[in-house]
Design a protein around this motif. Structure first.
Motif, PDB file in Angstrom:
ATOM      1  N   ASN A 233     -71.124  43.428 -23.299  1.00 26.27           N
ATOM      2  CA  ASN A 233     -69.693  43.289 -23.064  1.00 26.27           C
ATOM      3  C   ASN A 233     -69.015  42.819 -24.348  1.00 26.27           C
ATOM      4  OD1 ASN A 233     -69.579  43.615 -19.965  1.00 26.27           O
ATOM      5  ND2 ASN A 233     -71.143  42.031 -20.248  1.00 26.27           N
TER       6      ASN A 233
ATOM      7  N   TYR B  42     -58.832  37.288 -18.421  1.00 26.64           N
ATOM      8  CA  TYR B  42     -60.139  37.839 -18.789  1.00 26.64           C
ATOM      9  C   TYR B  42     -61.128  36.806 -19.325  1.00 26.64           C
ATOM     10  CZ  TYR B  42     -58.364  42.489 -17.923  1.00 26.64           C
ATOM     11  OH  TYR B  42     -57.861  43.607 -17.307  1.00 26.64           O
TER      12      TYR B  42
ATOM     13  N   ASN C 295     -69.853  47.749 -22.025  1.00 25.60           N
ATOM     14  CA  ASN C 295     -68.490  47.675 -21.529  1.00 25.60           C
ATOM     15  C   ASN C 295     -67.627  47.256 -22.717  1.00 25.60           C
ATOM     16  OD1 ASN C 295     -69.090  48.143 -18.674  1.00 25.60           O
ATOM     17  ND2 ASN C 295     -70.102  46.155 -18.777  1.00 25.60           N
TER      18      ASN C 295
ATOM     19  N   TYR D 135     -63.878  46.574 -24.208  1.00 31.93           N
ATOM     20  CA  TYR D 135     -62.482  46.257 -23.901  1.00 31.93           C
ATOM     21  C   TYR D 135     -61.704  46.312 -25.211  1.00 31.93           C
ATOM     22  CZ  TYR D 135     -64.257  44.339 -19.449  1.00 31.93           C
ATOM     23  OH  TYR D 135     -64.861  44.160 -18.231  1.00 31.93           O
TER      24      TYR D 135
ATOM     25  N   GLN E 202     -60.019  49.696 -21.098  1.00 35.45           N
ATOM     26  CA  GLN E 202     -61.403  49.311 -20.822  1.00 35.45           C
ATOM     27  C   GLN E 202     -62.244  50.573 -20.733  1.00 35.45           C
ATOM     28  OE1 GLN E 202     -61.982  46.923 -17.291  1.00 35.45           O
ATOM     29  NE2 GLN E 202     -64.184  47.290 -17.264  1.00 35.45           N
TER      30      GLN E 202
ATOM     31  N   LEU F 233     -54.415  46.901 -22.512  1.00 32.42           N
ATOM     32  CA  LEU F 233     -55.880  46.994 -22.489  1.00 32.42           C
ATOM     33  C   LEU F 233     -56.338  48.387 -22.120  1.00 32.42           C
ATOM     34  CD1 LEU F 233     -58.850  45.829 -22.220  1.00 32.42           C
ATOM     35  CD2 LEU F 233     -58.254  45.388 -19.822  1.00 32.42           C
TER      36      LEU F 233
END
Length: 211
Positions: free
Chosen positions: A146, A46, A5, A7, A183, A181
């Motif tokens: 992440n 976040y 993931n 970001y 993502q 952002l």
């Protein structure tokens, strides 16, 4: 390769942004008061995401944008591959109509596929893409699932183009704003956008005096 993931944020506002001054790779400016507020709001929204590592460009405005996460003790690394594009001789200069026309003409050249064109003698989109790919190779080689990357406006547009398998001439397809952002989910060698230029975390932003 492990799925991730990812970001990706653009840095918060600087006085150069506010004054519409040319700000590229050669300008190492600080966040202004509004930019620090944007960074704080993003952190609040976040901070509970289980980030395992933070990446920034080599420029301090990106590091300041993720300072809250760094202060939490998260590992972070500066990668110059995520630096902003260079605008060459235009950098650091105030807004000027003629210079802005040259900038727009440069964007038009890129949009037509002339990716060797240099605005102000600075970087080409191809050069930015090449260093971004090397930086992303390092990100993808890590075990972290992440990750948070703080980068820059034009650089972000270029990066999203090649991540989504689009020609770099399509960079204007990806809007951006200070502390927005994107993502993405990376799996099986492909990227998928989950959030697109999201700024919902800035809904409580207080307008600063003079804005």
């Amino acid at each position: 390769m492990k799925s991730k993931n990812i970001y990706i944020i653009r840095h918060g506002e600087t006085d150069f942004n506010k004054q519409k001054r040319v700000q590229g790779r050669g300008v190492d400016s600080d966040l202004n008061a509004l930019g620090r507020q944007q960074a704080a709001l993003f952190f609040e929204a976040y901070k509970n995401v289980p980030f395992e590592k933070v990446y920034t460009s080599s420029l301090k405005r990106t590091m300041q944008s993720v300072q809250g996460f760094i202060e939490m003790g998260l590992p972070f690394e500066k990668l110059s591959g995520f630096d902003e594009i260079s605008w060459g001789s235009h950098e650091g200069l105030p807004y000027d109509e003629l210079r802005h026309e040259l900038y727009l003409a440069g964007l038009a050249e890129w949009g037509k596929g002339n990716l060797e064109h240099r605005v102000g003698g600075g970087d080409t989109p191809i050069e930015v893409c090449e260093r971004q790919r090397l930086a992303m190779d390092q990100v993808l080689a890590g075990e972290e699932e992440n990750v948070l990357i703080a980068t820059h406006g034009r650089a972000m547009r270029i990066q999203l183009c090649w991540m989504m398998g689009l020609p770099l001439s399509r960079s204007e397809d990806f809007p951006h704003a200070n502390l927005c952002l994107y993502q993405l989910r990376y799996s099986d060698g492909k990227y998928e956008i989950v959030k697109n230029a999201d700024v919902s975390h800035l809904s409580d932003l207080k307008v600063m005096p003079g804005e």
